[in-house]
Write an enzyme that holds these catalytic residues in place. Structure first.
Site, short mmCIF file in Angstrom:
data_model
loop_
_atom_site.label_atom_id
_atom_site.label_comp_id
_atom_site.label_asym_id
_atom_site.label_seq_id
_atom_site.Cartn_x
_atom_site.Cartn_y
_atom_site.Cartn_z
N LYS A 1 0.83 -1.21 0.00
CA LYS A 1 0.00 0.00 0.00
C LYS A 1 0.87 1.26 0.00
CE LYS A 1 -3.67 -2.44 2.39
NZ LYS A 1 -4.39 -2.61 3.67
N PHE B 1 -0.48 0.87 5.96
CA PHE B 1 -0.87 0.02 7.08
C PHE B 1 -1.69 -1.16 6.61
CE2 PHE B 1 -0.27 4.20 8.87
CZ PHE B 1 0.38 3.96 10.07
N ASP B 2 -1.68 -2.20 7.42
CA ASP B 2 -2.59 -3.32 7.25
C ASP B 2 -2.81 -3.96 8.61
OD1 ASP B 2 -4.00 -4.83 4.96
OD2 ASP B 2 -3.25 -6.42 6.27
N THR B 3 -4.01 -4.45 8.85
CA THR B 3 -4.35 -5.09 10.12
C THR B 3 -4.95 -6.45 9.85
OG1 THR B 3 -4.71 -2.94 11.19
CG2 THR B 3 -5.70 -4.86 12.26
N GLY C 1 0.53 -4.06 10.65
CA GLY C 1 1.78 -3.81 9.97
C GLY C 1 1.84 -2.38 9.50
#
Length: 187
Positions: free
Chosen positions: A52, A68-70, A105
């Site tokens: 991203k 970001f990533d969750t 992340g």
């Protein structure tokens, strides 16, 4: 000072960015996420955040870009954003009366600097009734959240314990992002 770009359209991340007390702009990434099934959960969440961030960075190389990533993980199974109400119901039934792990992340990219990291927390859910799950799904809050719940919203009433950084669960570990962003801005 370099321009800071948040590569996310998340209203929660936008609100939390304000606490860093820096000017930023939002350019959400619409990259199609490529999931490498060989990666461990920690590496996967960092890789998705990097994808991203890089999607925006490649056209903004004089800026600092945050991606970001969750992920929500239970029994080694990843619960992403549910594709519909039925899947949200299934996720909430799986989480009911159990512990699960949330990983967020982050990737920070700028010229001469690239840093990816993750934070995690353990969340304990109360035992949910079918009526509670149905009522919660009707709020539509679960439909755009990893694991089908938002700890900062209506879903908070189901969380009985948190072990770790609350802001990891929201999807923006403020303290860690702040420390790493200071390094990136000094490049």
């Amino acid at each position: 000072m370099k321009k800071v770009i948040l590569a996310s359209n998340s209203p929660r991340r936008k609100d939390l960015m304000k606490y860093l007390n820096i000017d930023f702009e939002i350019k959400p990434s619409d990259v199609e996420e490529i999931i490498n099934p060989k990666l461990e959960h920690e590496d996967l969440v960092m890789d998705l955040a990097f994808q991203k961030a890089y999607d925006i960075f490649k056209n903004n190389k004089n800026s600092v870009v945050l991606g970001f990533d969750t992920l929500v993980v239970i029994d080694d199974y990843v619960l992403g954003k549910p594709k519909d109400k039925d899947e949200a119901k299934m996720f909430l039934n799986i989480l009911s009366n159990r512990n699960h792990r949330v990983l967020t992340g982050c990737a920070i990219l700028t010229k001469g600097y690239s840093k990816s990291f993750y934070t995690d927390a353990i969340v304990t859910f109360a035992k949910l009734t079918e009526a509670e799950i149905d009522e919660y799904i009707e709020s539509e809050e679960p439909l755009d959240k990893a694991g089908a719940y938002g700890i900062q919203g209506y879903g908070s009433k189901f969380v009985t314990a948190v072990n770790g950084d609350y802001f990891t669960i929201v999807g923006f570990p403020i303290a860690k992002v702040y420390q790493e962003l200071k390094k990136a801005l000094n490049q």
